[in-house]
Scaffold this motif. Sequence first.
Motif, mmCIF file in Angstrom:
data_model
loop_
_atom_site.group_PDB
_atom_site.id
_atom_site.type_symbol
_atom_site.label_atom_id
_atom_site.label_comp_id
_atom_site.label_asym_id
_atom_site.label_seq_id
_atom_site.Cartn_x
_atom_site.Cartn_y
_atom_site.Cartn_z
ATOM 1 N N GLU A 93 0.828 -1.211 0.000
ATOM 2 C CA GLU A 93 0.000 0.000 0.000
ATOM 3 C C GLU A 93 0.861 1.259 0.000
ATOM 4 O O GLU A 93 2.020 1.263 0.444
ATOM 5 C CB GLU A 93 -0.913 0.038 1.229
ATOM 6 C CG GLU A 93 -2.175 -0.768 1.096
ATOM 7 C CD GLU A 93 -3.254 -0.332 2.095
ATOM 8 O OE1 GLU A 93 -3.456 0.888 2.262
ATOM 9 O OE2 GLU A 93 -3.889 -1.226 2.698
ATOM 10 N N ALA A 180 -1.117 9.551 -5.518
ATOM 11 C CA ALA A 180 -2.368 8.883 -5.141
ATOM 12 C C ALA A 180 -2.071 7.957 -3.967
ATOM 13 O O ALA A 180 -1.078 7.218 -3.976
ATOM 14 C CB ALA A 180 -2.933 8.089 -6.317
ATOM 15 N N ASP A 182 -3.398 4.997 -1.103
ATOM 16 C CA ASP A 182 -4.398 3.988 -0.751
ATOM 17 C C ASP A 182 -5.091 4.355 0.554
ATOM 18 O O ASP A 182 -6.315 4.336 0.640
ATOM 19 C CB ASP A 182 -3.733 2.613 -0.619
ATOM 20 C CG ASP A 182 -3.155 2.123 -1.932
ATOM 21 O OD1 ASP A 182 -3.920 2.067 -2.918
ATOM 22 O OD2 ASP A 182 -1.947 1.831 -1.981
ATOM 23 N N THR A 183 -4.292 4.672 1.561
ATOM 24 C CA THR A 183 -4.822 5.006 2.886
ATOM 25 C C THR A 183 -4.067 6.210 3.433
ATOM 26 O O THR A 183 -2.847 6.294 3.275
ATOM 27 C CB THR A 183 -4.641 3.836 3.872
ATOM 28 O OG1 THR A 183 -5.322 2.674 3.365
ATOM 29 C CG2 THR A 183 -5.210 4.172 5.251
ATOM 30 N N SER A 216 -7.842 6.922 -0.955
ATOM 31 C CA SER A 216 -9.048 6.115 -1.124
ATOM 32 C C SER A 216 -9.718 5.825 0.212
ATOM 33 O O SER A 216 -10.928 5.615 0.269
ATOM 34 C CB SER A 216 -8.698 4.788 -1.811
ATOM 35 O OG SER A 216 -8.142 5.011 -3.091
ATOM 36 N N ARG A 217 -8.928 5.783 1.282
ATOM 37 C CA ARG A 217 -9.462 5.498 2.615
ATOM 38 C C ARG A 217 -8.846 6.466 3.607
ATOM 39 O O ARG A 217 -7.632 6.665 3.616
ATOM 40 C CB ARG A 217 -9.147 4.052 3.001
ATOM 41 C CG ARG A 217 -9.610 3.681 4.394
ATOM 42 C CD ARG A 217 -9.395 2.212 4.721
ATOM 43 N NE ARG A 217 -8.010 1.789 4.613
ATOM 44 C CZ ARG A 217 -7.528 0.650 5.119
ATOM 45 N NH1 ARG A 217 -8.346 -0.192 5.737
ATOM 46 N NH2 ARG A 217 -6.254 0.338 4.977
ATOM 47 N N ASP A 242 -13.501 7.486 6.941
ATOM 48 C CA ASP A 242 -13.992 6.111 6.867
ATOM 49 C C ASP A 242 -13.954 5.402 8.212
ATOM 50 O O ASP A 242 -14.838 4.602 8.526
ATOM 51 C CB ASP A 242 -13.160 5.315 5.850
ATOM 52 C CG ASP A 242 -13.298 5.878 4.451
ATOM 53 O OD1 ASP A 242 -14.388 5.783 3.877
ATOM 54 O OD2 ASP A 242 -12.305 6.450 3.946
#
Length: 268
Positions: A93, A180, A182-183, A216-217, A242
């Motif tokens: 990640e 970008a 992931d988390t 994204s998260r 989230d």
Amino acid sequence: MSKHERWNALLELLASAGKVEVEEAAATLDVSAATIRRDLDELAEQRLLVRTRGGAVAHGVSYELPLRYKSGRHAAEKARIAAAAAELIAPGEVVGLNGGTTTTEVARALALRFAGERAESGTPTAASGPALTVVTNALNIAAELAVRPQIKLVTTGGVARPQTYELVGPLAAGVLGEVALDTVVLGVDGIDPEFGAMAHQEEEAGISRLFAERASRVVVVTDASKLGRRAFARICGLDRVDLLLTDTAIDAGTADRLSEAGVRVLTV
């Protein structure tokens, strides 16, 4: 009690009450009033408080302690939160970390976790490449992870804030605009059911907002003392969060309000 310990205790009192009285502080810390006066004068010279007749006061909606004075607060809770956050991250990640004491603990937990996984696999680190990519604007986190061969480290540019070691400004924003995630694991200074995740300082809030927008998260990590509390600048609304990782001291009413706002709350 050493001078550093006294200063830490005085700043803790100031953070919780908004003011410090010389005589009360002297009794609490079991030192002379003259010692407290000298300590307050020296802290005022460093612009950590404002002296008043008979004591000192803090400014602002919520008082900002420099990071070096906050590292010992709720240490056990932060360690548990950090360990739980590290377990949420999968190998490979791209993870964003903003600055703060809790995210610093998350960085350490990630380093230990992925070092352990690499050791158990028996695969040489150099041959297999990094197990994780971390993007951060925090100089202290970068310093700790730079020596970890299992982690690819990306730092933003920017102007360093001495209180938190975070890089802010257009250079930091420019780097985040090109990646970008992931988390993102966000440390905050307050979580308010109406205003969302908040920070003391507007430039840091702006960079943390960019972290959230690029991920994204979004996972917020904070001990329960910051829940239901406002700071000066908004990072993002709760609709962007989230998961909230916190400790078991969270009161039921706050947990219910956060859940009603759509935030999954996990206590450790």
